[in-house]
Design an enzyme around this catalytic site. Sequence first.
Site, PDB file in Angstrom:
ATOM      1  N   ARG A  43      38.553  28.180  36.378  1.00 23.28           N
ATOM      2  CA  ARG A  43      38.224  29.329  37.223  1.00 23.28           C
ATOM      3  C   ARG A  43      38.891  30.623  36.812  1.00 23.28           C
ATOM      4  NH1 ARG A  43      41.669  26.037  40.845  1.00 23.28           N
ATOM      5  NH2 ARG A  43      43.696  26.968  40.629  1.00 23.28           N
ATOM      6  N   THR A  95      33.800  29.100  42.623  1.00 26.48           N
ATOM      7  CA  THR A  95      35.080  28.419  42.444  1.00 26.48           C
ATOM      8  C   THR A  95      35.237  27.279  43.446  1.00 26.48           C
ATOM      9  OG1 THR A  95      36.310  29.735  44.057  1.00 26.48           O
ATOM     10  CG2 THR A  95      36.161  30.608  41.814  1.00 26.48           C
ATOM     11  N   ASP A  96      36.263  26.502  43.217  1.00 24.98           N
ATOM     12  CA  ASP A  96      36.666  25.535  44.222  1.00 24.98           C
ATOM     13  C   ASP A  96      37.334  26.298  45.376  1.00 24.98           C
ATOM     14  OD1 ASP A  96      38.640  26.202  42.401  1.00 24.98           O
ATOM     15  OD2 ASP A  96      39.663  24.307  42.504  1.00 24.98           O
ATOM     16  N   TRP A  97      37.650  25.618  46.440  1.00 23.09           N
ATOM     17  CA  TRP A  97      38.158  26.265  47.648  1.00 23.09           C
ATOM     18  C   TRP A  97      39.609  26.675  47.513  1.00 23.09           C
ATOM     19  CZ3 TRP A  97      36.008  26.414  52.867  1.00 23.09           C
ATOM     20  CH2 TRP A  97      34.619  26.252  52.846  1.00 23.09           C
ATOM     21  N   ILE A 133      41.328  29.182  45.917  1.00 22.40           N
ATOM     22  CA  ILE A 133      42.030  29.496  44.679  1.00 22.40           C
ATOM     23  C   ILE A 133      42.688  30.865  44.672  1.00 22.40           C
ATOM     24  CG2 ILE A 133      40.514  28.007  43.336  1.00 22.40           C
ATOM     25  CD1 ILE A 133      39.568  30.765  42.082  1.00 22.40           C
TER      26      ILE A 133
END
Length: 108
Positions: free
Chosen positions: A2, A24-26, A28
Site C-alpha cells: 500500500r 487499501t486494507d483497513w 493504514i
Amino acid sequence: MRLNKEMIQGLLGDVCQYGGLVCTDWGIVEGFGALGIEMFEVPGWGVDDLDVKARAKKVIDAGVDQFGGNMNTEELLELIAEGKIAEASIDESDRRILRTEVSIGTFR
C-alpha cells in the site's frame, strides 16, 4: 504494498496494465474504532515516524484510490489545499471508484 509506488504504479499499472480501483486494507493511515474505543491501531510498516497527514500523502502518491475504513478527510483536504496532492489525482481516483461502482450495479 500500500505504500509502495513501484508495486502499485510500476508492477500493477505499467507491467500488468491494471487500470482499475486500488483500495487499501483497513486502518493504514490511522487506527479506527467505535464509540470512542480504538479497535485497531495503525501498523507501522516502516512509517512509524510519520503522522496521519504524511501517511495519507505517501499512500496517495503510491497510487491508491481509496483508503479502507477511513472516514476522516481532514488531512486529505489539507494536502490538496496546500498543493501537496493534485486535485486532478483525486479526480482520477474518483473516476475509477465510480466506474467500479457502476460496473457492479451499485446505482441500479
